[in-house]
Write an enzyme that holds these catalytic residues in place. Structure first.
Site, PDB file in Angstrom:
ATOM      1  CB  THR A 230      -1.026   0.516   0.901  1.00 39.32           C
ATOM      2  OG1 THR A 230      -1.924  -0.889   0.728  1.00 39.32           O
ATOM      3  CG2 THR A 230      -1.269   1.538   1.054  1.00 39.32           C
TER       4      THR A 230
ATOM      5  CB  CYS B  29      -7.095  -3.768   1.765  1.00 39.20           C
ATOM      6  SG  CYS B  29      -5.489  -4.748   2.200  1.00 39.20           S
TER       7      CYS B  29
END
Length: 382
Positions: A76, A326
């Site tokens: 990320t 996520c």
């Protein structure tokens, strides 16, 4: 406390357990080898040499140069550094970026953010197979396109995009090509030069290293601005004291993957075949996406008429997923599956099974038995 030994764990795309060899490699750097690698004394210099080794181990896995590897906290952060960095460095050339509607939220949300800053984003659709149409990609490329970002292996379906062909089209247009390879690195052979990849993101906890460590590959000659200021670490992109134990662990995980991923693949694909053969006997089931163009460890199956969230909640001895970990807190259908043409009901009825190198035949049998019994109950033995 959860006893993992009693769980049939088929959620390796969410996270993997740490390989004991990886744990053994990192433990000394949590105890006696604690020096800061930026220190100039002998103790620090020795630790710095260890960091160099880990950087080489990561680079070797993707056939890159160690100087092209930047350590991050995971994919990320790597994605944010890359996309925002390219947008800032190349804005004089253009403000158009191309990506895909089935990308991980780290890519999509970063692109959404850039739209608020005046950038134009093209979100390519996918076919029912989950693959992009190369002709659609070619049509989307413009003189002001600065970056194209396409996920190598989809985290929910395992679909493998034709990366080499995509990179060739992108380079013909003069743009940079980036891939989120989080679910590909450590599973399949990657050669960034041969494939034409300019920027690549990976994460340690998807390949038997700890959470909180990852890496960003940036091809030589691509200059991005500092993402974090304060010391000039990691080629000036990401300042901050390095997470030595986790970096060592990532390096070791890459070394192990390079040696063992082919034999792991041969075993895992047979387990996946056994799983699918049995689960697809259940009425109203089908595999989402292409069965020819997907990674060997993933199976995304729709159990038509059932609620996948309810199924997961009722299975106390089985760990599977109904989408990306996520976005698990978001109560909405998978954006990946709906982009592939599934209606909301079928998307909500789908489960992702992701296997790993520690998956056993016994776990597969347990999962098949548990889900077969559960689906009968949920449909009244239909």
């Amino acid at each position: 406390m959860l006893n993992a030994n009693k769980i049939s764990y088929l959620d390796y795309n969410a996270t993997t357990p740490i390989d004991l060899r990886v744990l053994d490699a990192m433990l000394p750097f949590l105890k006696e080898n604690f020096a800061n690698p930026s220190s100039t004394h002998y103790f620090g210099i020795i630790i710095n040499e260890t960091i160099k080794l880990a950087r080489t181990q990561v680079a070797d896995l993707i056939s890159a140069d160690e100087k092209e590897i930047i350590f991050t906290s995971g994919s990320t952060e790597a994605i944010n550094i890359a996309i925002k960095g390219v947008s800032e460095s190349y804005f004089n050339r253009g403000k158009h970026i191309v990506t895909v509607s089935t990308e991980h939220k780290a890519v999509l949300d970063t692109c959404n953010y850039l739209e608020t800053k005046g950038y134009e984003i093209t979100y390519l659709p996918v076919q029912k197979s989950g693959l992009i149409d190369l002709d659609e990609l070619k049509k989307s490329l413009r003189s002001d396109t600065i970056l194209v970002s396409v996920m190598y292996v989809n985290n929910e379906t395992g679909i493998i995009q034709p990366i080499k062909e995509i990179a060739s089209l992108v380079h013909d247009s003069g743009a940079l090509f980036m891939t989120d390879a989080t679910q590909a690195v450590g599973k399949i052979k990657i050669d960034v030069d041969n494939l034409g990849i300019d920027i690549l993101c990976l994460s340690g906890h998807k390949m038997y290293a700890p959470k909180g460590i990852g890496a960003l590959y940036i091809r030589k000659g691509i200059n991005l601005p500092a993402y974090t200021h304060g010391g000039g670490h990691e080629n000036g992109l990401r300042s901050g004291t390095l997470n030595v134990p986790s970096i060592v662990a990532l390096g070791k995980a890459c070394e192990v993957a390079e040696e063992e991923m082919e034999q792991d693949a041969e075993r895992i694909v047979l387990l996946r075949k056994d799983l699918e053969n049995e689960l697809l006997k259940i009425p109203g089931t089908f595999v989402n996406g292409s069965t020819e163009r997907r990674i060997y460890n993933v199976s995304n199956i729709c159990f038509k008429g059932r609620d996948a969230t309810v199924m997961i909640g009722r299975m106390k001895n089985v760990a599977v997923s109904n989408g990306s970990a996520c976005t698990s807190a978001v109560i909405e259908p998978s954006h990946v599956l709906t982009a592939m043409g599934l209606d909301n009901n079928d998307a909500f009825a789908s489960l992702r099974f992701s296997l790993g190198k520690f998956t056993t035949e016994e776990e597969i049998k347990t999962v098949v038995k548990t889900i077969s019994e559960l689906t009968k109950t949920m449909l009244g033995d239909a």
